[in-house]
Scaffold this motif. Structure first.
Motif, short mmCIF file in Angstrom:
data_model
loop_
_atom_site.label_atom_id
_atom_site.label_comp_id
_atom_site.label_asym_id
_atom_site.label_seq_id
_atom_site.Cartn_x
_atom_site.Cartn_y
_atom_site.Cartn_z
N PHE A 1 0.82 -1.21 0.00
CA PHE A 1 0.00 0.00 0.00
C PHE A 1 0.85 1.26 0.00
O PHE A 1 0.35 2.35 -0.24
CB PHE A 1 -0.95 0.01 1.20
CG PHE A 1 -2.05 -0.98 1.06
CD1 PHE A 1 -3.12 -0.72 0.24
CD2 PHE A 1 -2.01 -2.18 1.73
CE1 PHE A 1 -4.14 -1.64 0.08
CE2 PHE A 1 -3.02 -3.11 1.58
CZ PHE A 1 -4.09 -2.84 0.76
N LEU B 1 0.72 0.32 5.57
CA LEU B 1 -0.08 1.53 5.81
C LEU B 1 0.70 2.51 6.67
O LEU B 1 0.62 3.74 6.46
CB LEU B 1 -1.40 1.17 6.49
CG LEU B 1 -2.44 0.47 5.62
CD1 LEU B 1 -3.65 0.09 6.44
CD2 LEU B 1 -2.85 1.37 4.48
N GLY B 2 1.44 2.00 7.65
CA GLY B 2 2.27 2.87 8.47
C GLY B 2 3.30 3.59 7.61
O GLY B 2 3.52 4.80 7.75
N LEU B 3 3.91 2.83 6.67
CA LEU B 3 4.87 3.45 5.75
C LEU B 3 4.20 4.53 4.92
O LEU B 3 4.77 5.59 4.68
CB LEU B 3 5.42 2.38 4.80
CG LEU B 3 6.61 1.58 5.28
CD1 LEU B 3 6.90 0.48 4.29
CD2 LEU B 3 7.81 2.51 5.39
N PHE B 4 2.98 4.22 4.48
CA PHE B 4 2.19 5.19 3.72
C PHE B 4 2.13 6.52 4.47
O PHE B 4 2.47 7.57 3.94
CB PHE B 4 0.79 4.59 3.51
CG PHE B 4 -0.18 5.47 2.77
CD1 PHE B 4 -0.42 5.26 1.43
CD2 PHE B 4 -0.87 6.47 3.42
CE1 PHE B 4 -1.33 6.05 0.76
CE2 PHE B 4 -1.77 7.26 2.76
CZ PHE B 4 -2.00 7.05 1.41
N LEU B 5 1.70 6.45 5.75
CA LEU B 5 1.58 7.68 6.53
C LEU B 5 2.93 8.35 6.72
O LEU B 5 3.06 9.57 6.56
CB LEU B 5 0.99 7.38 7.91
CG LEU B 5 -0.50 7.03 8.00
CD1 LEU B 5 -0.89 6.82 9.44
CD2 LEU B 5 -1.32 8.15 7.41
N VAL B 6 3.95 7.55 7.06
CA VAL B 6 5.25 8.14 7.39
C VAL B 6 5.85 8.82 6.16
O VAL B 6 6.31 9.97 6.24
CB VAL B 6 6.21 7.06 7.94
CG1 VAL B 6 7.62 7.60 8.01
CG2 VAL B 6 5.74 6.62 9.32
#
Lengths: 297, 456
Positions: free
Chosen positions: A37, A100-105
């Motif tokens: 993602f 998803l965490g990577l997406f936000l970061v």
């Protein structure tokens, strides 16, 4: 006729860019059966790398893009080693959460460093038209993007079919356990898959924002991720050439449906992509060119 | 580390242990608005962090959204990222009915809940064939589409288009609710009263407190329904599907029906959360309910604890207050100031998501349970063991047949007393079950394996 051609060319040009990001998604899916993602955001980051190298460091554009591809590949190698490899590939939820965490970061870091003001990316292809008829203009950008996609796919196919690392990659993607038994080291091979996918994603990002009608900012990839994923699903998630076909079909559908069907508002291209994902997954889960998944219970 | 202190089940100590924390929690939950009404502030370095009642109301609204997602993802194992869609539907339906048709906020629930339930079921139908990552992808697409749906020209009259829609109705505290007397009473508590609750509340503050109390009541109702669902027979079917879908089907769980209904229920809670958002904020805008909210809900779920109900309380607070507070932080030693003006909240939430998945896969609730288990251990009373037997085998075994009494484990509610032939095993089971309850089994189950599953 002119209108039709105009829409055809529009569709081809956006379809080709969806296809390149879809290729990146497919590469990771082939290697790890994971939908990344954060792929769109990595491509966005890569396009910023290229922009910074070309504009602020004054490196020639094509060289800057190659350097950005290398840079993002190194970054992807680190991400794969640190964040992805510790998890069991068969357990989807933690991996979805990590990406998803990577997406936000990544999104936040890009916003913090470069801000949200749109910038215009340097032109990769000559301005003007290859051929035109009234309002139907076949732009150099469209031709250049299509050509880049085709060359990229040929190179990737050669890489996977003719080289040793490609063989290892295919072995791992076909069966993780058996490939280990014949001496393929799964970890580095998957890492290679991530690097390859992210480099391709960076190229896709640069191609996408090089369109004179588009601009570079940290949010461009959010919409595109859905389109690219729809293209990948349509073509069959493990087929590289399927991703190209899926991207083109989706680009054409977007420009034709929204152009010709009056009651569909302009912004519904995204909805069309989502509906395409749902229909394909329900009716033909392997997509147009994907290999059949066999499920054991 | 000393041994945990054993507390016998049913003893006075056990009752104190069980009910006193609850009483404290209830007291804090009810008096929090009186405290937050005058926006207490904390100073950290040069920055001032505030705790406003508006943000608290916002957080309470999101708790229900996280709860709905948690039932679908944590208990039923369907990875959905689309619950922001239903929150959007709830928020917008409430906004338009209240503003354009003059309905009262609570009356709109009569429309919102069934509508979201039905839409959820409709989306749950393809989810029967679309699983795992594909479902995550599809539902993420759904979340991404919502803003463009409400921006459509055809809906502009109702949705207000790209500018969002202000809700022209105020929730005023009715006269029969003694909010101001309660505020006065709290601030008259000796020693701490005035320090914690200030001068009491009045006027607009009292209205905000009333909104909070309404939202808290709705949230309590949502948690009560969700808890009863999870601990009932359908709830065990839901969990059995997560643990082993084939096993559940073999044991007579109607898998398609259960999955679709769970999707509908989750969507219904999403819609309720959207209505509560409209009540709390009084304004709905397209991008509020976009892809970021979809991911925030996942953050709330993971931070609180996947497979817990109470984690949603923590999750709602985190996803509202982390962005608010990180926007208020003006300087951090060693960090260039311009980085603090960007989307630091997103950054922290993303890092939280990754770090928790690595180090505390069960979220904060699971971490607190682990700490608690170091200090106390609930043991069953030996004399009455075997009387009030409720063994929740349905959780761990995914609905294996229980031989006792010839019933399936799914019937545990009225399971007869187990025979005494294996007291030790039964004792062990009871300790396990009582210690972390049916609620916690899911926490460890999907998440813990992940850290151990080191691949080569």
């Amino acid at each position: 006729m002119e209108l039709f051609l105009a829409r055809l060319f529009d569709g081809l040009s956006s379809g080709a860019t969806y296809a390149v990001i879809a290729v990146a998604l497919v590469l990771i899916y082939k290697a790890t059966t994971l939908i990344n993602f954060a792929q769109g955001e990595l491509a966005m980051l890569g396009s910023f790398f290229a922009y910074i190298l070309a504009i602020e460091q004054g490196i020639p554009l094509y060289l800057a893009i190659v350097l950005a591809m290398l840079l993002s590949a190194v970054l992807a190698a680190g991400i794969e080693r640190v964040l992805i490899r510790p998890f069991d590939p068969a357990d989807h939820l933690p991996l979805v959460i990590i990406t998803l965490g990577l997406f936000l970061v990544i999104n936040a870091v890009a916003g913090m460093i470069w801000g949200f003001d749109p910038r215009s990316f340097p032109r990769m292809f000559p301005e003007g038209d290859v051929w035109s008829m009234g309002i139907a203009r076949l732009r150099w950008y469209t031709v250049g993007t299509m050509a880049t996609v085709l060359v990229l796919l040929v190179l990737l196919t050669l890489l996977l079919k003719k080289t040793k690392i490609g063989l290892a990659f295919r072995a791992v993607s076909s069966n993780l356990e058996s490939s280990g038994l014949v001496g393929v080291r799964a970890g580095p091979t998957l890492q290679f898959g991530w690097m390859l996918a992210t480099a391709v994603g960076t190229l896709a990002g640069a191609l996408f924002v090089a369109d004179p009608f588009r601009q570079l900012d940290p949010t461009w990839a959010q919409r595109v991720l859905i389109f690219a994923a729809a293209a990948a699903v349509l073509g069959g998630l493990d087929s590289l050439w399927g991703a190209l076909a899926g991207g083109i079909i989706l680009g054409l559908v977007e420009s034709m449906v929204v152009g010709y069907v009056d009651w569909i508002p302009n912004q519904m291209g995204l909805a069309a992509a989502v509906v395409a994902i749902i229909i394909v997954l329900v009716i033909r889960p392997n997509g147009l060119f994907g290999s059949k998944a066999v499920e054991r219970v | 580390m000393s041994q945990p202190r054993p507390i016998t089940e049913g003893s006075t100590a056990h009752r104190v242990y069980r009910y006193v924390p609850w009483a404290i929690f209830a007291f804090i939950a009810i008096t929090a608005p009186f405290w937050a009404a005058h926006t207490p502030a904390f100073s950290i370095g040069e920055s001032t962090l505030t705790f406003s009642l508006g943000n608290l109301n916002h957080a309470v609204a999101y708790m229900v959204g996280v709860l709905g997602l948690g039932i679908l993802v944590g208990y039923n194992g369907q990875i959905s990222l689309g619950n922001s869609f239903f929150m959007g539907v709830g928020g917008y339906v409430t906004a338009t009915l209240v503003t354009d048709d003059g309905w009262s906020f609570l009356a709109t629930l009569v429309v919102v809940l069934p509508v979201c339930f039905v839409i959820g079921m409709l989306i749950g139908l393809p989810a029967l064939r679309i699983k795992g990552l594909y479902l995550a992808l599809t539902t993420l697409g759904l979340a991404a589409v919502f803003p463009s749906i409400v921006r459509m020209e055809q809906l502009r009259d109702r949705t207000g288009g790209a500018n969002g829609k202000r809700i022209e109705s105020d929730l005023d505290a009715p006269g029969w609710v003694p909010i101001e007397p309660i505020g006065d009473f709290l601030s008259s508590i000796p020693l701490v009263g005035e320090w914690a609750y200030g001068e009491g509340v009045s006027g607009r503050e009292a209205d905000a407190v009333w909104v909070y109390l309404l939202l808290a009541a709705l949230t309590a109702a949502a948690f009560w329904v969700a808890r009863n669902l999870i601990y009932s027979r359908p709830g065990r079917s839901i969990i059995a599907i997560r643990d082993n879908e084939t096993g559940a089907a073999v044991n007579g769980v109607n898998v398609p029906m259960t999955k679709t209904l769970t999707f509908g229920f989750s969507a219904m809670l999403g819609g309720l959360s959207g209505t509560m958002y409209a009540m709390a904020i009084g304004f709905v805008a397209p991008d509020v309910f976009g892809i970021n909210l979809a991911i925030f809900l996942i953050v709330g779920l993971v931070v609180g604890g996947v497979g817990t109900l109470s984690g949603a309380i923590i999750g709602g607070i985190v996803i509202v207050f982390v962005p608010v507070w990180s926007a208020q932080i003006e300087s951090v030693p060693g960090v260039p100031e311009r980085f603090l003006r960007g989307p630091t909240g997103l950054f922290i939430l993303g890092v939280l998501l990754i770090v928790l998945t690595f180090f505390l896969p069960g979220g904060i609730v699971y971490g607190m349970r682990k700490i608690r288990a170091r200090f106390v251990q609930i043991v069953p009373d030996r004399q009455v063991a075997g009387d009030d037997v409720v063994v929740a085998t349905g959780d761990a075994t995914g609905g294996k047949m229980s031989r006792h009494g010839g019933k399936t484990a799914l019937d545990v509610d009225d399971d007869p007393t187990l025979p005494d032939d294996d007291p030790h095993e039964e004792q062990a089971k009871r300790i396990l079950d009582r210690d972390d309850g049916a609620e916690s089994a899911p926490v460890s189950a999907p998440a813990q394996q992940t850290n151990q599953g080191e691949t080569t």
